[in-house]
Design a protein around this motif. Sequence first.
Motif, mmCIF file in Angstrom:
data_model
loop_
_atom_site.group_PDB
_atom_site.id
_atom_site.type_symbol
_atom_site.label_atom_id
_atom_site.label_comp_id
_atom_site.label_asym_id
_atom_site.label_seq_id
_atom_site.Cartn_x
_atom_site.Cartn_y
_atom_site.Cartn_z
ATOM 1 N N UNK A 1 0.857 -1.207 -0.091
ATOM 2 C CA UNK A 1 0.074 -0.031 0.001
ATOM 3 C C UNK A 1 0.948 1.277 0.033
ATOM 4 N N UNK A 2 2.133 1.087 0.068
ATOM 5 C CA UNK A 2 2.659 2.366 0.214
ATOM 6 C C UNK A 2 3.754 2.585 -0.631
ATOM 7 N N UNK A 3 3.462 2.771 -1.950
ATOM 8 C CA UNK A 3 4.469 2.947 -3.307
ATOM 9 C C UNK A 3 5.609 4.283 -2.786
ATOM 10 N N UNK A 4 5.113 5.159 -2.414
ATOM 11 C CA UNK A 4 6.080 6.505 -1.899
ATOM 12 C C UNK A 4 7.221 5.883 -1.089
ATOM 13 N N UNK A 5 6.795 5.312 -0.123
ATOM 14 C CA UNK A 5 7.772 4.504 0.812
ATOM 15 C C UNK A 5 8.799 3.853 0.249
ATOM 16 N N UNK A 6 8.155 2.838 -0.526
ATOM 17 C CA UNK A 6 9.047 1.891 -1.055
ATOM 18 C C UNK A 6 9.870 2.575 -2.116
#
Length: 135
Positions: free
Chosen positions: A16-21
């Motif tokens: 759910x967290x593409x920016x964090x990835x």
Amino acid sequence: VYKRQPLDIVLSRTLRKPEYRAWLGKARSDDTAYLEDNIRRVERFFRAVRAEKYDMVCRYEDLVADPMPTLNAIAGLLGADPDPTRLRRIADETRRSEVRSTAGQDPTQPATVNDGLRTTAARRLADIRVNLGYG
């Protein structure tokens, strides 16, 4: 300390967290490799948490389900006497139905999870989940 179900942490970060990835430099990693990385991070974190003593333990699930008891406990621990109206407003904004992930997805809706990834994460995190009271 603020804790959350470890399996939910791993699956949320992985799916759910593409920016964090991307921030971690893992945007091109496949889901399995990235899942393994997140499992290792959560294992390290909770091993460190177990080694410490805390004045208070807040559970994410309790905070979003019914924020007032947790917010009152935090205020009490800090010796604060917050305005009840303001505290209620904060609580209303904290309820699970109001929380949105940074990716703009509704966290109350399950992410699409490959059964193999879920099984791998659940197996690897089983001991930590039990130690934290998540069965």
